[in-house]
Design a protein around this motif. Structure first.
Motif, PDB file in Angstrom:
ATOM      1  N   ALA A 120       0.828  -1.207   0.000  1.00 25.52           N
ATOM      2  CA  ALA A 120       0.000   0.000   0.000  1.00 25.52           C
ATOM      3  C   ALA A 120       0.861   1.255   0.000  1.00 25.52           C
ATOM      4  CB  ALA A 120      -0.926  -0.007   1.224  1.00 25.52           C
ATOM      5  N   PHE A 121       1.990   1.233   0.743  1.00 23.47           N
ATOM      6  CA  PHE A 121       2.892   2.372   0.728  1.00 23.47           C
ATOM      7  C   PHE A 121       3.350   2.688  -0.692  1.00 23.47           C
ATOM      8  CE2 PHE A 121       4.506   1.378   5.287  1.00 23.47           C
ATOM      9  CZ  PHE A 121       3.418   2.049   5.822  1.00 23.47           C
ATOM     10  N   ILE A 122       3.666   1.646  -1.460  1.00 26.81           N
ATOM     11  CA  ILE A 122       4.174   1.837  -2.819  1.00 26.81           C
ATOM     12  C   ILE A 122       3.086   2.384  -3.722  1.00 26.81           C
ATOM     13  CG2 ILE A 122       5.239   0.701  -4.803  1.00 26.81           C
ATOM     14  CD1 ILE A 122       6.983   0.880  -2.270  1.00 26.81           C
ATOM     15  N   ALA A 128      -1.557   8.892   2.609  1.00 24.66           N
ATOM     16  CA  ALA A 128      -2.910   8.385   2.388  1.00 24.66           C
ATOM     17  C   ALA A 128      -3.108   7.011   3.028  1.00 24.66           C
ATOM     18  CB  ALA A 128      -3.206   8.319   0.889  1.00 24.66           C
ATOM     19  N   THR A 129      -2.068   6.179   3.000  1.00 30.24           N
ATOM     20  CA  THR A 129      -2.180   4.861   3.619  1.00 30.24           C
ATOM     21  C   THR A 129      -2.445   4.986   5.112  1.00 30.24           C
ATOM     22  OG1 THR A 129      -0.704   3.837   1.983  1.00 30.24           O
ATOM     23  CG2 THR A 129      -0.992   2.684   4.071  1.00 30.24           C
ATOM     24  N   HIS A 130      -1.690   5.838   5.780  1.00 31.52           N
ATOM     25  CA  HIS A 130      -1.892   6.020   7.213  1.00 31.52           C
ATOM     26  C   HIS A 130      -3.230   6.683   7.509  1.00 31.52           C
ATOM     27  CE1 HIS A 130       1.723   4.855   9.544  1.00 31.52           C
ATOM     28  NE2 HIS A 130       2.283   4.860   8.345  1.00 31.52           N
ATOM     29  N   GLY A 181      -4.359   0.700  -3.931  1.00 32.29           N
ATOM     30  CA  GLY A 181      -3.674   0.995  -2.680  1.00 32.29           C
ATOM     31  C   GLY A 181      -4.640   1.375  -1.572  1.00 32.29           C
ATOM     32  N   SER A 182      -5.728   2.061  -1.907  1.00 32.12           N
ATOM     33  CA  SER A 182      -6.739   2.424  -0.913  1.00 32.12           C
ATOM     34  C   SER A 182      -7.408   1.181  -0.350  1.00 32.12           C
ATOM     35  CB  SER A 182      -7.784   3.349  -1.536  1.00 32.12           C
ATOM     36  OG  SER A 182      -7.188   4.532  -2.028  1.00 32.12           O
TER      37      SER A 182
END
Length: 318
Positions: A120-122, A128-130, A181-182
């Motif tokens: 997700a970080f990538i 946004a991930t956090h 990623g979301s």
């Protein structure tokens, strides 16, 4: 969330996640109040967690996330074994658990969550991930009923609803294509919530020392089975980053344990949200990420809702 010392604090760091409950909690009775020092250590831990996430994202751009997690867990398992061996009863006591299947499941879930988090970080970036991951305390509250049979009152259900409005504000599903990623970030929050609930479940029968041991060892076994086929030697420069990642991981866990020895979990957990601030700073300055207004506002709503659920749980405990 309940006011107990087995509830993991907010943290999305790739072995955040391994944020352990205290091995030897120390009560305040008979000693000077050291809550202030505990809060300082929690804030420092969150700074280190944010640095770990930055290293994970850097390494994840060139290497499979499973490989990164596997090496980290090998080091983490050694740390766990060395630390538990010094506690009363040593390794012989730590191995004995009344719920071996659940303990192993906890370790496996944490490995999967950690791996997905790096992905997700990538895909989405640190900020946004956090921001999405901050929904995990709300998921804990929502799932505590069906999983643990706990009662969730209407006030906490209202806070959960408000929190998910904040998540929708971050995602904006009607205005943009939903980024994979979301989805992965939300899955991480869900998995970490389940991990936290299972931790509370096993804490009814096993002391923190046992859960800490099984988190590291079961996780290391699981990730080795899943990731050994992706083994490759890292470049010399990458080994430097990996070494720093492992050192940061050990340091953050030691600081976290010390923080919980000095202060109650209910006093520390709100300050765990400071990790989101440091991650945002690193994301903007190091990786050139942009703080979108909808992400900032949505994250603020989610954090406020999470803090309210913590407050309500503390009131109910009283």
């Amino acid at each position: 969330m309940p006011d107990d010392q087995t509830s993991p604090p907010y943290a999305a760091s790739a072995v955040v996640a391994n944020a352990p409950p205290p091995v030897l909690p120390v009560g305040p009775s008979g000693r000077p109040d050291r809550t202030g020092l505990g809060i300082v250590l929690m804030c420092l831990t969150c700074v280190i967690f944010a640095g770990q996430d930055a290293f994970s994202r850097m390494l994840g751009a060139d290497y499979p996330p499973l490989l990164i997690v596997m090496i980290r867990y090998w080091v983490f398992a050694l740390f766990v074994i060395a630390m538990v061996a010094r506690q009363p009863g040593g390794l012989r006591r730590a191995i004995r658990t009344r719920r071996p299947k659940t303990q192993f499941l906890r370790g496996a879930i944490l490995v999967i969550e950690t791996t997905i988090m790096i992905e997700a970080f990538i895909r989405l970036g640190l900020v946004a991930t956090h921001a999405i991951f901050t929904a995990y305390p709300l998921l804990v509250a929502a799932l505590s009923g069906p999983i643990l049979g706990e009662r969730v009152g209407w006030r906490r259900w209202a806070a959960i609803g408000v929190g998910f409005i904040g998540i929708l504000l971050i995602l904006q599903p009607g205005n943009t294509d939903l980024n994979l990623g979301s989805v992965l970030a939300f899955v991480c929050a869900l998995l970490f919530a389940v991990y936290g609930l299972l931790t509370r479940h096993v804490s009814r029968d096993d002391p923190a020392q046992v859960s800490f041991f099984w988190t590291g060892t079961a996780g290391a076994i699981t990730v080795t089975v899943l990731g050994i086929g992706q083994w490759e030697w890292l470049a010399p420069a990458a080994w430097i980053w990996m070494g720093l990642l492992c050192v940061f991981g050990i340091l953050s866990h030691w600081l976290l344990i010390r923080a919980y020895e000095l202060a109650e979990a209910s006093a520390l957990q709100p300050f765990a949200y400071t990790q989101l601030v440091w991650v945002s700073v690193i994301g903007v300055l190091v990786f050139g990420e942009v703080l979108q207004p909808n992400v900032v506002i949505g994250a603020a709503i989610v954090v406020a809702a999470g803090l309210f659920t913590l407050w309500r749980a503390r009131q109910n405990a009283r």
